[in-house]
Design a protein around this motif. Sequence first.
Motif, PDB file in Angstrom:
ATOM      1  N   ARG A  51       0.837  -1.210   0.000  1.00 42.85           N
ATOM      2  CA  ARG A  51       0.000   0.000   0.000  1.00 42.85           C
ATOM      3  C   ARG A  51       0.871   1.259   0.000  1.00 42.85           C
ATOM      4  O   ARG A  51       1.837   1.368   0.751  1.00 42.85           O
ATOM      5  N   THR A  52       0.533   2.199  -0.842  1.00 42.36           N
ATOM      6  CA  THR A  52       1.211   3.492  -0.910  1.00 42.36           C
ATOM      7  C   THR A  52       0.362   4.539  -0.196  1.00 42.36           C
ATOM      8  O   THR A  52      -0.745   4.246   0.263  1.00 42.36           O
ATOM      9  N   LEU A  54      -0.794   7.597  -1.731  1.00 43.43           N
ATOM     10  CA  LEU A  54      -1.866   7.972  -2.661  1.00 43.43           C
ATOM     11  C   LEU A  54      -1.514   7.699  -4.115  1.00 43.43           C
ATOM     12  O   LEU A  54      -2.038   8.345  -5.029  1.00 43.43           O
ATOM     13  N   TRP A  55      -0.683   6.688  -4.347  1.00 45.65           N
ATOM     14  CA  TRP A  55      -0.216   6.418  -5.708  1.00 45.65           C
ATOM     15  C   TRP A  55      -0.725   5.075  -6.204  1.00 45.65           C
ATOM     16  O   TRP A  55      -0.650   4.076  -5.498  1.00 45.65           O
ATOM     17  N   ASP A  56      -1.234   5.069  -7.443  1.00 42.48           N
ATOM     18  CA  ASP A  56      -1.540   3.804  -8.113  1.00 42.48           C
ATOM     19  C   ASP A  56      -0.220   3.145  -8.491  1.00 42.48           C
ATOM     20  O   ASP A  56       0.658   3.789  -9.079  1.00 42.48           O
ATOM     21  N   ASP A  57      -0.072   1.888  -8.160  1.00 41.34           N
ATOM     22  CA  ASP A  57       1.155   1.178  -8.485  1.00 41.34           C
ATOM     23  C   ASP A  57       1.034   0.623  -9.900  1.00 41.34           C
ATOM     24  O   ASP A  57       0.128  -0.175 -10.179  1.00 41.34           O
ATOM     25  N   GLY A  62      -4.648   0.023  -8.981  1.00 43.15           N
ATOM     26  CA  GLY A  62      -5.119   1.081  -8.101  1.00 43.15           C
ATOM     27  C   GLY A  62      -5.441   0.658  -6.695  1.00 43.15           C
ATOM     28  O   GLY A  62      -5.528   1.508  -5.800  1.00 43.15           O
ATOM     29  N   LYS A  64      -3.725  -0.591  -4.473  1.00 41.32           N
ATOM     30  CA  LYS A  64      -2.641  -0.319  -3.532  1.00 41.32           C
ATOM     31  C   LYS A  64      -2.625   1.143  -3.073  1.00 41.32           C
ATOM     32  O   LYS A  64      -1.870   1.505  -2.178  1.00 41.32           O
ATOM     33  N   ASN A  65      -3.452   1.966  -3.680  1.00 36.23           N
ATOM     34  CA  ASN A  65      -3.518   3.393  -3.390  1.00 36.23           C
ATOM     35  C   ASN A  65      -4.223   3.614  -2.049  1.00 36.23           C
ATOM     36  O   ASN A  65      -5.424   3.392  -1.922  1.00 36.23           O
ATOM     37  N   LYS A  68      -7.420   6.086  -1.870  1.00 38.93           N
ATOM     38  CA  LYS A  68      -8.682   5.631  -2.430  1.00 38.93           C
ATOM     39  C   LYS A  68      -9.496   4.810  -1.430  1.00 38.93           C
ATOM     40  O   LYS A  68     -10.726   4.855  -1.451  1.00 38.93           O
ATOM     41  N   ASP A  91       6.247   4.136  -0.886  1.00 36.46           N
ATOM     42  CA  ASP A  91       6.465   5.315  -1.730  1.00 36.46           C
ATOM     43  C   ASP A  91       7.944   5.491  -2.063  1.00 36.46           C
ATOM     44  O   ASP A  91       8.290   6.240  -2.994  1.00 36.46           O
ATOM     45  N   SER A 106       2.442  13.723   0.523  1.00 31.40           N
ATOM     46  CA  SER A 106       1.430  12.700   0.261  1.00 31.40           C
ATOM     47  C   SER A 106       0.769  12.243   1.560  1.00 31.40           C
ATOM     48  O   SER A 106      -0.463  12.081   1.624  1.00 31.40           O
TER      49      SER A 106
END
Length: 209
Positions: A51-52, A54-57, A62, A64-65, A68, A91, A106
């Motif tokens: 999990r990040t 706010l970034w889609d990997d 998506g 992992k965002n 969201k 990140d 972020s």
Amino acid sequence: MKTILCYGDSLTWGYDPATGKRIAIDKRWPGVLRNNLGKNYFVIEEGLNGRTTLWDDPLHGGYKNGMKYLIPCLASHRPVDLVILFLGTNDLKTRFSLSAAEIARSIRVLADIVVKSEAGHHENAPELLLVAPPLITELSNFAEEFESGKAKSHLLGQYYKQVAEEYDIHFFDASEVVTASDLDGIHLDSDEHIKLGHVITDKVKKILR
């Protein structure tokens, strides 16, 4: 009963650097927290590997965002007394090309969501404990994926502290207490999970006293 939402990545999920599987429930830090606090507390483990903030990997999609899922997660578990926000390590992956300052910005977005939410009691915001992740040490299994992350990880604590001060929220730098495993340089061995769980217990008791 007080509800605590532990929102994080594999360091919250309990990834075992020795096996790649999950550390036992009573030995990963949210489980230690649950056992220490007792029956008057409900501890929700919301950890997801990769999990990040706010970034889609681009390699994993998506889901992992962290941004969201945060809003529906808060809505699902409300009323929440305390959110423990423990993200940022993923990140640091090379493919995101983020600086430590950008990662802090972020995490600031996620902190803003929590403090402006109505996920606490009486439609107020819950308390928020922002946790800076432990330092990346000598990498082995993930060396290429986190090629430039080690140096940046040393800067996250100071930047996260600035975010906490800006929002007047609780802050804890995990690197002051635990050290990443020698096996992969990122994840925590079970002994470190237990140590972290005890320290976070003390902080939670002070916040929710």
